[in-house]
Structure formats: structure tokens, C-alpha cells
Write a protein that holds these residues in place. Structure first.
Motif, PDB file in Angstrom:
ATOM      1  N   ASP A   1      94.860  87.500  76.530  1.00 22.36           N
ATOM      2  CA  ASP A   1      93.791  88.360  76.049  1.00 22.36           C
ATOM      3  C   ASP A   1      92.469  87.905  76.676  1.00 22.36           C
ATOM      4  O   ASP A   1      92.036  86.768  76.463  1.00 22.36           O
TER       5      ASP A   1
ATOM      6  N   ARG B   1      92.777  84.141  86.366  1.00 23.83           N
ATOM      7  CA  ARG B   1      92.758  84.700  85.017  1.00 23.83           C
ATOM      8  C   ARG B   1      92.596  83.615  83.953  1.00 23.83           C
ATOM      9  O   ARG B   1      92.526  83.899  82.760  1.00 23.83           O
TER      10      ARG B   1
ATOM     11  N   SER C   1      88.769  94.177  89.691  1.00 29.44           N
ATOM     12  CA  SER C   1      89.037  95.425  88.988  1.00 29.44           C
ATOM     13  C   SER C   1      90.485  95.870  89.160  1.00 29.44           C
ATOM     14  O   SER C   1      91.131  96.316  88.202  1.00 29.44           O
ATOM     15  N   GLU C   2      91.016  95.750  90.375  1.00 27.28           N
ATOM     16  CA  GLU C   2      92.389  96.178  90.659  1.00 27.28           C
ATOM     17  C   GLU C   2      93.409  95.365  89.863  1.00 27.28           C
ATOM     18  O   GLU C   2      94.508  95.837  89.578  1.00 27.28           O
ATOM     19  N   LEU C   3      93.044  94.141  89.501  1.00 27.34           N
ATOM     20  CA  LEU C   3      93.943  93.275  88.736  1.00 27.34           C
ATOM     21  C   LEU C   3      93.562  93.197  87.258  1.00 27.34           C
ATOM     22  O   LEU C   3      94.100  92.368  86.526  1.00 27.34           O
ATOM     23  N   ASP C   4      92.644  94.068  86.827  1.00 26.36           N
ATOM     24  CA  ASP C   4      92.175  94.058  85.433  1.00 26.36           C
ATOM     25  C   ASP C   4      91.702  92.675  85.015  1.00 26.36           C
ATOM     26  O   ASP C   4      91.990  92.195  83.915  1.00 26.36           O
ATOM     27  N   MET C   5      90.968  92.038  85.894  1.00 26.74           N
ATOM     28  CA  MET C   5      90.465  90.692  85.638  1.00 26.74           C
ATOM     29  C   MET C   5      88.964  90.760  85.355  1.00 26.74           C
ATOM     30  O   MET C   5      88.240  91.499  86.029  1.00 26.74           O
ATOM     31  N   THR C   6      88.510  90.003  84.393  1.00 27.53           N
ATOM     32  CA  THR C   6      87.112  90.021  83.985  1.00 27.53           C
ATOM     33  C   THR C   6      86.245  89.228  84.955  1.00 27.53           C
ATOM     34  O   THR C   6      86.566  88.072  85.261  1.00 27.53           O
TER      35      THR C   6
END
Length: 287
Positions: free
Chosen positions: A107, A95, A58-63
Motif C-alpha cells: 500500500d 517501491r 506513472s506506468e508502474l503506478d509508483m509514487t
């Protein structure tokens, strides 16, 4: 057939495992990881590690690559396929592979994350000789980035610090920033003075250790005094005991810092008791 590893949905022999050279984990260290211990074929502290993984992503905006239930099933399958009794499971999420090198994030709707897992067998993991003999450490300057609370794969400086320790003929290094100890190269650091267990408070400065959380909880339940605050190398050298915690070392005493013996120069009773409690209680909740 050798060790079985997991790569993006497939269980394959380690010799056949492949990740693209364009994977951002390889090119940018754009990834996070977790290491969990296995004792007697059961996984220790799994909920804590899963929760920290979710936070790091979440902290790295990773799915997240898979659901919580799917991830636990993969862990159990890895234990089963590798007949793992005592050892560790390493997990890494990156990622993914955008097909070319670019500083900008791809994306997430078009590029899926990469998920890999592998096991490491460590027979007798709970009976490490270091728990009886203790560790010797040196202090080195803290030079990592400022989001150490995210468990990223950016491990070059910790590796360099480990090698500094090895060159000095000791076991590990404690990192020092503004005169205060942050943590070890791959562990949280503690001292004991007049019965109080002292360790740095949680912030972006240190990893929020899963073993740390469990050990402090058990210590408080055992009516031990806990102080979450910074301490210096001088204070550590003058302490009665020192120790580290991590998922793979559990609770391990430190008997020397920068050439100065800590306490009697031998593992102390507080660290020893905490290790006993941690192993006993963690085995009860292992899955």
C-alpha cells in the motif's frame, strides 16, 4: 571521507549508505532509474530526464518520492558535495521496503518509495576515445520484456548481451527482434544511408531516449533527413554510417557490425557532426 550519496533524504558517505534487504528494488527489480551527464559542473538534458522519470513511475503506478523542485535541488547538491565536474548522476526509485517479501504491491499510503542517487566522476567525458575510433558491435536475439519504454532496473539481459559482446572481442551488442534491430544494450541505434538518418520509431519496443530526442531535433533543425523506422542488420551493414546515442556516450560512431565494416570502416561525417552539435547545444541549456 569518500563519495557522498543520497539515500532517502540523507547525504551520507558511500560506506555508510544502507538500503533494506526487503526493499523491492533488491528482491523484485521493482524500480526505475535515470542517468544524467554532467559537463563542466552542469547537468545536461535535466528536464527530459525528469519527465521520463515521471512517466516511468506513472506506468508502474509508483509514487514519486519527492517533488520536481526537491529533485532538482538534490541533483545540484550532489554535484556540489562531490565537486563533480565531468561525470554522471545515477538516480533510482524503488517501491520501497514493505517489511517482508510479497509479489503484491504494498500500500503506497503505508510504504514510502526508496530514492537513492550517486555520482560517477568521468574526467574528459566529452572527449571519449570511442568517438574518434568508433565501436564494434555484434547482433544478439532480443529477449527482454515487452515494456522497454519504461526505464526499469531489470537489466540482467542487457548485461548478459554486453558480456556476449565482450567475449566476442567487441564493444557492444545490438538486439534483434523479428529480423529488425531494436536498440543497443544501453543505447539507441542508428544508421545513415544516402544522407538520411534512420532509427527505429518510438513504441514499447525501445527506450524513449532523451539524447535520442535531442539529437533528432538538432538533426532536423540542421536540415538533415530523418527516417524513424525499423532496419535490419543487413541494411545496417550496407549503410554509409552507423552510430549510437545515450546520456553517457552522447553520439558515438559504430564502425563494424558482426564483423562487417560499415561504410569505410571509420567514423563518418554525419555522426561526427551530430556529436558536435549535440555537445554544443546541450552545454548551452545545461543547468
Amino acid at each position: 571521507m569518500g563519495r557522498i550519496v543520497y539515500v532517502n533524504g540523507d547525504y551520507v558517505d558511500e560506506a555508510e549508505a544502507r538500503v533494506s534487504i526487503f526493499d523491492r528494488g533488491f528482491l523484485m527489480a521493482d524500480g526505475v532509474y535515470e542517468v544524467t551527464s554532467v559537463l563542466d559542473g552542469k547537468i545536461l538534458d535535466y528536464p527530459g530526464h525528469a519527465a521520463r522519470l515521471a512517466r516511468s513511475l506513472s506506468e508502474l503506478d509508483m509514487t514519486p518520492p519527492v517533488s520536481d523542485d526537491e529533485l532538482l535541488a538534490i541533483f545540484r547538491e550532489m554535484v556540489e558535495r562531490n565537486k563533480l565536474v565531468d561525470g554522471m548522476i545515477y538516480l533510482q526509485v524503488t517501491r520501497g521496503n514493505p517489511g517482508d517479501r510479497d509479489f503484491a504491491f504494498p500500500d503506497p499510503e503505508k510504504v514510502s518509495p526508496t530514492l537513492i542517487l550517486f555520482t560517477q566522476s568521468k574526467p574528459g567525458l566529452a572527449d571519449s576515445p570511442a568517438a574518434k575510433s568508433g565501436l564494434k558491435v555484434i547482433s544478439v536475439p532480443e529477449m527482454r520484456w515487452n515494456r522497454r519504454d519504461i526505464k526499469t532496473t531489470q537489466l540482467l539481459y542487457p548485461s548478459m548481451a554486453k558480456m556476449m559482446a565482450k567475449k566476442a572481442g567487441v564493444d557492444d551488442a545490438w538486439l534483434v527482434e523479428d529480423g529488425m534491430v531494436t536498440e543497443g544494450t544501453s543505447n539507441n541505434a542508428y544508421i545513415v544511408k544516402d544522407g538520411a538518418i534512420i532509427t527505429r520509431n518510438l513504441s514499447n519496443d525501445i527506450l524513449h531516449g532523451i539524447t535520442r530526442a535531442a539529437v533528432l531535433r538538432f538533426a532536423r533543425e540542421a536540415q538533415m533527413k530523418v527516417e524513424e523506422r525499423s532496419f535490419s542488420i543487413d541494411e545496417a551493414q550496407a549503410a554509409d554510417e552507423a552510430f549510437i546515442t545515450s546520456a553517457s556516450s552522447f553520439v558515438t560512431p559504430v564502425i563494424e557490425i558482426d564483423g562487417t565494416a560499415v561504410g569505410t570502416g571509420k567514423p563518418g561525417p554525419v555522426a561526427g557532426r551530430l556529436r558536435e552539435i549535440y555537445l554544443e547545444e546541450s552545454r548551452k541549456t545545461a543547468i
